[in-house]
Scaffold this motif. Structure first.
Motif, PDB file in Angstrom:
ATOM      1  N   THR A 195      20.491 -18.797  10.447  1.00 13.14           N
ATOM      2  CA  THR A 195      19.998 -17.655   9.269  1.00 13.14           C
ATOM      3  C   THR A 195      20.007 -16.362  10.183  1.00 13.14           C
ATOM      4  O   THR A 195      19.229 -15.841  11.097  1.00 13.14           O
ATOM      5  CB  THR A 195      18.446 -18.056   8.915  1.00 13.14           C
ATOM      6  N   PHE A 196      20.617 -15.385   9.465  1.00 13.54           N
ATOM      7  CA  PHE A 196      21.040 -13.874  10.096  1.00 13.54           C
ATOM      8  C   PHE A 196      20.390 -12.982   9.283  1.00 13.54           C
ATOM      9  O   PHE A 196      20.168 -12.944   7.967  1.00 13.54           O
ATOM     10  CB  PHE A 196      22.656 -13.665  10.116  1.00 13.54           C
ATOM     11  N   ASP A 197      19.712 -11.889  10.044  1.00 16.72           N
ATOM     12  CA  ASP A 197      19.362 -10.617   9.520  1.00 16.72           C
ATOM     13  C   ASP A 197      20.334  -9.646   9.705  1.00 16.72           C
ATOM     14  O   ASP A 197      20.848  -9.575  10.948  1.00 16.72           O
ATOM     15  CB  ASP A 197      18.072 -10.283  10.139  1.00 16.72           C
ATOM     16  N   ALA A 198      21.268  -9.148   8.621  1.00 17.89           N
ATOM     17  CA  ALA A 198      22.399  -8.361   8.554  1.00 17.89           C
ATOM     18  C   ALA A 198      22.124  -6.897   9.374  1.00 17.89           C
ATOM     19  O   ALA A 198      23.014  -6.716   9.804  1.00 17.89           O
ATOM     20  CB  ALA A 198      23.062  -8.262   7.211  1.00 17.89           C
TER      21      ALA A 198
ATOM     22  N   ALA B  70      21.925 -10.472  14.201  1.00 18.05           N
ATOM     23  CA  ALA B  70      21.486 -11.604  15.175  1.00 18.05           C
ATOM     24  C   ALA B  70      20.669 -12.671  14.056  1.00 18.05           C
ATOM     25  O   ALA B  70      20.111 -12.273  13.072  1.00 18.05           O
ATOM     26  CB  ALA B  70      20.465 -11.215  16.259  1.00 18.05           C
ATOM     27  N   PRO B  71      20.619 -14.054  14.829  1.00 13.16           N
ATOM     28  CA  PRO B  71      19.512 -15.017  13.990  1.00 13.16           C
ATOM     29  C   PRO B  71      18.235 -14.383  13.931  1.00 13.16           C
ATOM     30  O   PRO B  71      17.912 -13.778  14.735  1.00 13.16           O
ATOM     31  CB  PRO B  71      19.968 -16.292  14.752  1.00 13.16           C
ATOM     32  N   VAL B  72      17.566 -14.712  13.016  1.00 15.61           N
ATOM     33  CA  VAL B  72      16.170 -14.599  12.869  1.00 15.61           C
ATOM     34  C   VAL B  72      15.417 -15.285  13.984  1.00 15.61           C
ATOM     35  O   VAL B  72      15.550 -16.427  14.460  1.00 15.61           O
ATOM     36  CB  VAL B  72      15.486 -14.760  11.380  1.00 15.61           C
TER      37      VAL B  72
ATOM     38  N   LEU C 172      13.698 -16.930   3.556  1.00 16.72           N
ATOM     39  CA  LEU C 172      13.668 -17.018   4.974  1.00 16.72           C
ATOM     40  C   LEU C 172      14.215 -16.052   6.036  1.00 16.72           C
ATOM     41  O   LEU C 172      13.527 -15.901   7.235  1.00 16.72           O
ATOM     42  CB  LEU C 172      14.792 -18.554   5.106  1.00 16.72           C
ATOM     43  N   ILE C 173      14.970 -15.138   5.789  1.00 15.11           N
ATOM     44  CA  ILE C 173      15.465 -14.102   6.605  1.00 15.11           C
ATOM     45  C   ILE C 173      14.227 -13.399   6.921  1.00 15.11           C
ATOM     46  O   ILE C 173      13.892 -13.017   7.929  1.00 15.11           O
ATOM     47  CB  ILE C 173      16.326 -13.357   5.986  1.00 15.11           C
TER      48      ILE C 173
END
Length: 349
Positions: free
Chosen positions: A270-273, A277-279, A304-305
């Motif tokens: 699960t990425f924060d654009a 990087a992944p959360v 979820l992000i």
């Protein structure tokens, strides 16, 4: 990813992120000319399953299955990132400053992605496929590991919804971005299937694809479709809550089945654009109830992000039915939005 596993009168569906338990009663009394029909199979790297009540005069099950599988084949041809000849992968292979004529459905999903990106201040983004590959989670990912700063900086030049625009029936890009519809494709497929079932005169059904689902009407015995939301664990399946669903899509996103560990830290898919990087927060899973399975699918990923606090603030501000499972020292903590309590077990207008 597993398909349906029968356990007595319960049927367990596992999808990309989390499972749903559908509490079914196949041996119930039925009216004359009524029957419970069901079928399923592989799709989008996972499985799909359709259950519906067939009344006298309804389309036969062979026709219904043919219609459903035609929809799934079309979705795969248009949206799959795991086949080079799909519409979106042909677009992804184009260089910067290119355009490609696209089906209306693809352009619709691009607009949905733009909306969700704007509402999350860029945290949610459809153009994260290069990041997924870099971290080892994507279709071209080589190794699950934390990338070096230079590689991450280079890839971030090719991430961002602002690089996409629609010109008539064409999708265009001003950077070499790659679109990944995995956060909304299954929900879109379920909505499309549900619309086709309605058009065929079928109004009591549960349609599921890769764990995303929509239910309408009642089961054969007149009882509601009941969905059990799983506790987010990768060692066993435990129902946290059971809800009745009639007229809604349900989607769960979680971080607990697709991750790797490095230097004692957990990195999920699960990425924060915004960061590339992944959360790294304590929100383990999010379930969203929404009239649209497409929007439930996208919103469960978006929340979820955001993490537990921002997700609940967002859900309350936008009146979204959200069920959050948060990691704590003593286990899991459940938080639900007012809209979730209102919508779970109730029918749409």
């Amino acid at each position: 990813m597993a398909g349906a596993v029968l356990r007595g009168d319960e049927e367990l569906f596992t999808g990309r992120f989390v499972g749903f338990v559908v509490l079914a009663a196949f041996l119930a009394a039925c009216g004359e000319g009524e029957s419970m029909e069901s079928f399923g199979g592989p799709t989008m790297g996972s499985t799909y399953s359709i259950k519906y009540v067939r009344h006298a005069g309804d389309a036969d099950s062979a026709q219904v299955r043919s219609e459903v599988e035609g929809i799934l084949a079309e979705v795969d041809q248009q949206l799959s990132t795991y086949r080079n000849d799909s519409d979106i992968e042909r677009f992804n292979a184009l260089p910067a400053n290119s355009c490609q004529t696209m089906p209306a459905s693809v352009l619709e999903l691009i607009r949905v992605g733009e909306q969700l990106s704007a509402q999350s201040e860029g945290s949610y983004d459809l153009t994260v496929e290069p990041l997924m590959n870099l971290w080892g989670f994507g279709p071209q990912g080589r190794e699950e590991k934390v990338p070096d700063a230079a590689a991450l900086a280079e890839v971030m030049q090719r991430v961002g919804h602002q690089h996409l625009h629609i010109n008539g029936d064409q999708l265009c890009k001003d950077a070499a971005v790659e679109v990944d519809f995995n956060s909304i494709a299954a929900g879109y497929a379920v909505d499309t299937i549900a619309a086709r079932l309605d058009a065929l005169g079928i109004h009591d059904y549960l349609a599921e694809a890769t764990g995303e689902l929509k239910a309408k009407g009642k089961k054969l015995d007149g009882s509601p479709w009941r969905i059990a939301l799983e506790e987010p664990r990768d060692d066993q399946q435990i129902a946290e809550r059971i809800i009745d669903v009639d007229g809604y899509g349900v989607s769960t996103s979680g971080d607990y089945r697709n991750y790797f560990l490095q230097d004692g830290r957990r990195y999920s898919h699960t990425f924060d654009a915004r960061t590339g990087a992944p959360v790294l927060h304590d929100l383990a899973s999010v379930t969203v109830i929404h009239p649209s399975a497409l929007m439930a699918d996208g919103l469960s990923t978006l929340l979820l992000i955001l993490g537990p606090e921002r997700a609940m603030d967002y859900a309350e501000k936008h009146d979204i039915g959200a069920f959050l499972v948060i990691r704590a020292d003593t286990g899991f903590v459940i938080r639900t939005s007012p809209a979730f309590e209102r919508l779970s077990g109730k029918k749409t207008d």
